[in-house]
Write a protein that holds these residues in place. Structure first.
Motif, mmCIF file in Angstrom:
data_model
loop_
_atom_site.group_PDB
_atom_site.id
_atom_site.type_symbol
_atom_site.label_atom_id
_atom_site.label_comp_id
_atom_site.label_asym_id
_atom_site.label_seq_id
_atom_site.Cartn_x
_atom_site.Cartn_y
_atom_site.Cartn_z
ATOM 1 N N GLU A 7 0.828 -1.206 0.000
ATOM 2 C CA GLU A 7 0.000 0.000 0.000
ATOM 3 C C GLU A 7 0.865 1.260 0.000
ATOM 4 N N VAL A 8 1.966 1.249 0.742
ATOM 5 C CA VAL A 8 2.855 2.409 0.762
ATOM 6 C C VAL A 8 3.518 2.583 -0.605
ATOM 7 N N GLN A 9 3.932 1.466 -1.207
ATOM 8 C CA GLN A 9 4.514 1.550 -2.548
ATOM 9 C C GLN A 9 3.483 2.081 -3.549
ATOM 10 N N TRP A 10 2.227 1.690 -3.347
ATOM 11 C CA TRP A 10 1.168 2.207 -4.232
ATOM 12 C C TRP A 10 1.087 3.729 -4.115
ATOM 13 N N VAL A 11 1.169 4.228 -2.862
ATOM 14 C CA VAL A 11 1.144 5.677 -2.661
ATOM 15 C C VAL A 11 2.298 6.337 -3.408
ATOM 16 N N LEU A 12 3.500 5.754 -3.310
ATOM 17 C CA LEU A 12 4.663 6.317 -4.001
ATOM 18 C C LEU A 12 4.465 6.317 -5.510
ATOM 19 N N ARG A 13 3.966 5.209 -6.034
ATOM 20 C CA ARG A 13 3.779 5.099 -7.491
ATOM 21 C C ARG A 13 2.761 6.123 -7.994
ATOM 22 N N ALA A 64 11.367 14.663 -1.643
ATOM 23 C CA ALA A 64 12.501 15.334 -1.013
ATOM 24 C C ALA A 64 13.600 15.663 -2.013
ATOM 25 N N HIS A 65 13.637 14.933 -3.122
ATOM 26 C CA HIS A 65 14.666 15.186 -4.140
ATOM 27 C C HIS A 65 14.150 14.657 -5.474
ATOM 28 N N ASP A 66 14.606 15.262 -6.571
ATOM 29 C CA ASP A 66 14.167 14.802 -7.892
ATOM 30 C C ASP A 66 14.530 13.346 -8.122
ATOM 31 N N GLN A 67 15.668 12.910 -7.591
ATOM 32 C CA GLN A 67 16.070 11.509 -7.785
ATOM 33 C C GLN A 67 15.132 10.554 -7.060
ATOM 34 N N ILE A 68 14.605 10.996 -5.910
ATOM 35 C CA ILE A 68 13.626 10.173 -5.191
ATOM 36 C C ILE A 68 12.337 10.090 -5.999
ATOM 37 N N TRP A 69 11.942 11.215 -6.578
ATOM 38 C CA TRP A 69 10.745 11.214 -7.439
ATOM 39 C C TRP A 69 10.941 10.258 -8.611
ATOM 40 N N GLU A 70 12.091 10.335 -9.256
ATOM 41 C CA GLU A 70 12.366 9.471 -10.409
ATOM 42 C C GLU A 70 12.394 8.002 -10.007
ATOM 43 N N ALA A 71 12.979 7.710 -8.850
ATOM 44 C CA ALA A 71 13.028 6.321 -8.381
ATOM 45 C C ALA A 71 11.626 5.804 -8.061
ATOM 46 N N SER A 72 10.781 6.681 -7.499
ATOM 47 C CA SER A 72 9.398 6.288 -7.206
ATOM 48 C C SER A 72 8.635 6.008 -8.494
ATOM 49 N N TYR A 73 8.863 6.838 -9.491
ATOM 50 C CA TYR A 73 8.195 6.635 -10.786
ATOM 51 C C TYR A 73 8.668 5.332 -11.424
ATOM 52 N N ALA A 74 9.941 4.975 -11.162
ATOM 53 C CA ALA A 74 10.506 3.755 -11.737
ATOM 54 C C ALA A 74 9.912 2.492 -11.115
ATOM 55 N N LEU A 75 9.197 2.622 -9.986
ATOM 56 C CA LEU A 75 8.518 1.465 -9.403
ATOM 57 C C LEU A 75 7.475 0.895 -10.362
ATOM 58 N N THR A 76 6.971 1.740 -11.257
ATOM 59 C CA THR A 76 6.028 1.286 -12.280
ATOM 60 C C THR A 76 6.820 0.976 -13.546
#
Length: 688
Positions: A7-13, A64-76
């Motif tokens: 569920e937390v990963q879903w929130v990130l994605r 918190a950082h663009d790289q974190i955003w990109e990594a979260s998007y990469a979960l999909t």
């Protein structure tokens, strides 16, 4: 990240799909698709904040950082992202629609952005129609906020969702609104070629003239921006004829004078309050005609100034016989412009007052246009010219705020042009250059013919400050407008090709000024001839141009008479110019014109051997220019007085005045001219 629960990963994605920043309400609505309670998402968000992945920001969160955003998007996985965006968009649309109009309005752009990123998955005709409508609403809202580039993206995407073969028959209203709005916003952000492509279907598929009026208007603006002025005028006239407003094909001065006299009779004797009490126009065709008369008049000013008068006078007639509308303020401002040209300054002032009063009546819809027109005409004659520059700047700021590209660029062109002749207290040419560079940078992405007007004046200022093409050759011609901003020969070829008579005239005008200032009198004579040749093709209206041409043609005539020029040619030029400037000084504004009249009077008195008269007039010109903060004219009058003493063998006075003139030119910011005063006076250089 993968150590967190599903569920937390879903929130990130999902959050990463929304962007680097997202709204708490949005994520809560979406969480309902997998959870029973929207409040449960707060626990997951807090966990992500505690881990340093998210940062709270009011009612929103951000990665918190663009790289974190990109990594979260990469979960999909990449192959699933389009589906993810579409699911997010559809779910938000469903839940926001159910939550009420306020929630839907708040989330509209997020919904449309998400669905557009999954657009290839929208195959159902009913859903494609719905999404096209959503893009139309998003585009119109963006346009209303002057966000024209995002608006064009939404509207173009809306057009993509419609079937080219059946959309006009199956969804006529939606197709009409999408293509029309798309063309309008493309014009607004300078994409004129694509605007014409977008508008063509409207002109070919629309069912009535009323349905295509907005498209025709935008089409004309796109043509204007590309310098196709004659085509734009012809298109405007064709529309006006369909609206019941036709014009004669042959127009001569007698026709204009006759129409002007009729209009004067309509206006004269009516107070501002009486005109404000007129009814509003009720006829839809008349209301539409007023819009097209406005843009047609604007184009005609640059391409056919004889014709310019007729649409303006027709607008006054409609306003006073059929009723008032927002465009009436433009009409009365232009009437002030025309009447000022014909010497009827009091009636022009009355029309200016009417125009300003009508702005208040109609929520200042044309304020930037009215302020510009009045600041270029009657106010130049009745108010200090320096104040008019502030008024023109205000017009420019309003044009930018309203997204009016055509008038916005015209405004910075007139600021640049006026800055060549009018010096503001405490400012130098370096300040003028800085303002021009800033304005050019702001508007440079817009492909509009009016930018050529800006560049003409900009190059003239650069020539005044220093060499356009730096060289050690003192014989290089400072009047040649080739350098950083433009190439004179290429520009003139474009002006000829596009029949931009105003710009041709302004080029010769600027070169007349520069060549006179730098003592290139043969070149100045040729520029005066070319200017008069172009001017003969149409009326010259009372902008600062008239004042400047009157001054420098009169001063040039005095020089030519002194150097043995043809008396039959140059004497009338000198006497007519002085007579005109005298009227300006005595009947309009001593502040603006007295020092210019005194200088012209001094120069002609010097030619005629009236030395005491000349000295008194020179001194008066210098003092009045100083008092009224015309630093450039103070420097010029001081230089001409020095040359007067030099020509009469008084080297001591010549030395004193020429040294002062050089210092004044340098203080103004014209290093090139300051140096010229020294380098061109070999008989007194040693004394300086």
């Amino acid at each position: 990240m993968r150590s967190h629960s599903d569920e937390v990963q879903w929130v990130l994605r999902v959050a990463s799909c929304l962007g680097s920043r997202f709204d708490e309400r949005t994520i809560k609505l979406l969480y309902l698709s997998i959870g029973d309670n929207a409040e449960g998402v707060e626990e997951h968000l807090n966990a992500l904040v505690d881990d340093g992945l998210l940062l709270p920001d009011g009612q929103s969160y951000k990665f918190a950082h663009d790289q974190i955003w990109e990594a979260s998007y990469a979960l999909t996985p990449p192959e699933e992202r389009e589906v993810m965006h579409m699911e997010v968009g559809r779910e938000l649309l469903r839940r926001a629609s159910a939550a009420g109009e306020d929630v839907f309005e708040e989330m509209l752009f997020t919904i449309v952005d998400q669905i557009n990123r999954g657009s290839s998955l929208v195959t159902d005709p009913v859903e494609r129609f719905q999404v096209a409508e959503l893009n139309l609403v998003a585009g119109e809202k963006s346009s209303a906020a002057c966000a024209f580039l995002p608006a064009s993206i939404y509207l173009l995407q809306g057009c993509v969702f419609l079937d080219d073969e059946t959309s006009w028959s199956d969804h006529y209203e939606l197709s009409l609104r999408l293509h029309t709005a798309l063309g309008e916003v493309q014009v607004a952000h300078g994409d004129n070629e694509n605007a014409i492509v977008s508008l063509e279907p409207v002109l070919s598929q629309s069912k009535s003239i009323q349905d295509q009026l907005r498209a025709q208007h935008a089409y004309m603006l796109a043509l204007i921006a590309q310098g196709q002025l004659n085509e734009a005028v012809q298109r405007g006239l064709a529309v006006l004829e369909k609206l019941g407003e036709s014009f004669p094909s042959d127009i001569d001065r007698s026709t204009i004078v006759k129409e002007l006299e009729k209009t004067e009779d309509l206006i004269r004797g009516r107070s501002v309050d009486t005109i404000l009490e007129c009814s509003l126009v009720a006829d839809e065709n008349k209301l539409s005609a007023m819009k097209f008369l406005t843009v047609t008049a604007r184009i005609a000013y640059n391409s056919n100034q004889n014709f310019f008068s007729l649409p303006v006078l027709r607008m006054i007639n409609i306003s006073l016989t059929n009723g008032l509308c927002p465009e009436s303020s433009f009409a009365f401002a232009c009437a002030a412009f025309l009447l000022c040209n014909h010497g009827h300054r009091d009636l022009a002032t009355h029309c200016a007052d009417i125009a300003l009063a009508l702005l208040k009546k109609f929520d200042r819809q044309y304020e930037h246009v009215v302020l510009l027109i009045l600041g270029l005409s009657i106010h130049q004659y009745r108010q200090p010219m320096q104040a008019c520059l502030d008024q023109i700047r205000q017009a420019g700021r309003l044009a930018i705020a309203s997204g009016d590209v055509m008038w916005g660029i015209a405004t910075i062109g007139f600021i640049a042009f006026n800055n060549v002749w009018v010096v503001e207290r405490g400012k130098t040419l370096e300040d003028v250059e800085a303002e021009m560079r800033s304005n050019i940078q702001e508007w440079s992405t817009y492909k509009h013919f009016s930018m050529d007007f800006v560049m003409l004046s900009f190059q003239a200022v650069l020539n005044l400050i220093s060499d356009a093409n730096p060289s050690d050759d003192p014989n290089e011609d400072p009047s040649v407008l080739t350098g950083e901003a433009m190439d004179q020969d290429n520009a003139l070829a474009v002006f000829e090709k596009m029949n931009l008579v105003t710009l041709k005239r302004e080029m010769f005008h600027l070169r007349l000024y520069l060549s006179y200032l730098f003592h290139r009198y043969d070149t100045a004579s040729e520029m005066y001839r070319l200017y008069k040749e172009v001017a003969a093709s149409g009326q010259i209206f009372p902008t600062v141009e008239v004042v400047s041409v009157t001054l420098y043609s009169g001063l040039l005539a005095a020089v030519m008479l002194r150097e043995g020029g043809d008396e039959s040619i140059w004497r009338p030029v000198a006497t007519d110019s002085i007579a005109t400037m005298k009227i300006f000084a005595e009947k309009d504004s001593e502040w603006n014109f007295r020092h210019r009249y005194d200088l012209m009077r001094a120069e002609l008195a010097a030619v005629d051997g009236e030395h005491e008269v000349a000295i008194t007039a020179y001194q008066a010109s210098i003092e009045n220019a100083r008092k009224h903060a015309f630093a450039n004219d103070q420097a010029l009058a001081t230089e001409r007085m020095g040359l007067f003493f030099l020509n009469n063998g008084n080297l001591t006075e010549a030395s004193n005045y020429l040294k002062q003139a050089s210092q004044l030119y340098e203080a103004w910011g014209s290093i090139r001219k300051a140096d010229h005063v020294l380098r061109k006076m070999p008989r007194v250089t040693s004394d300086l």
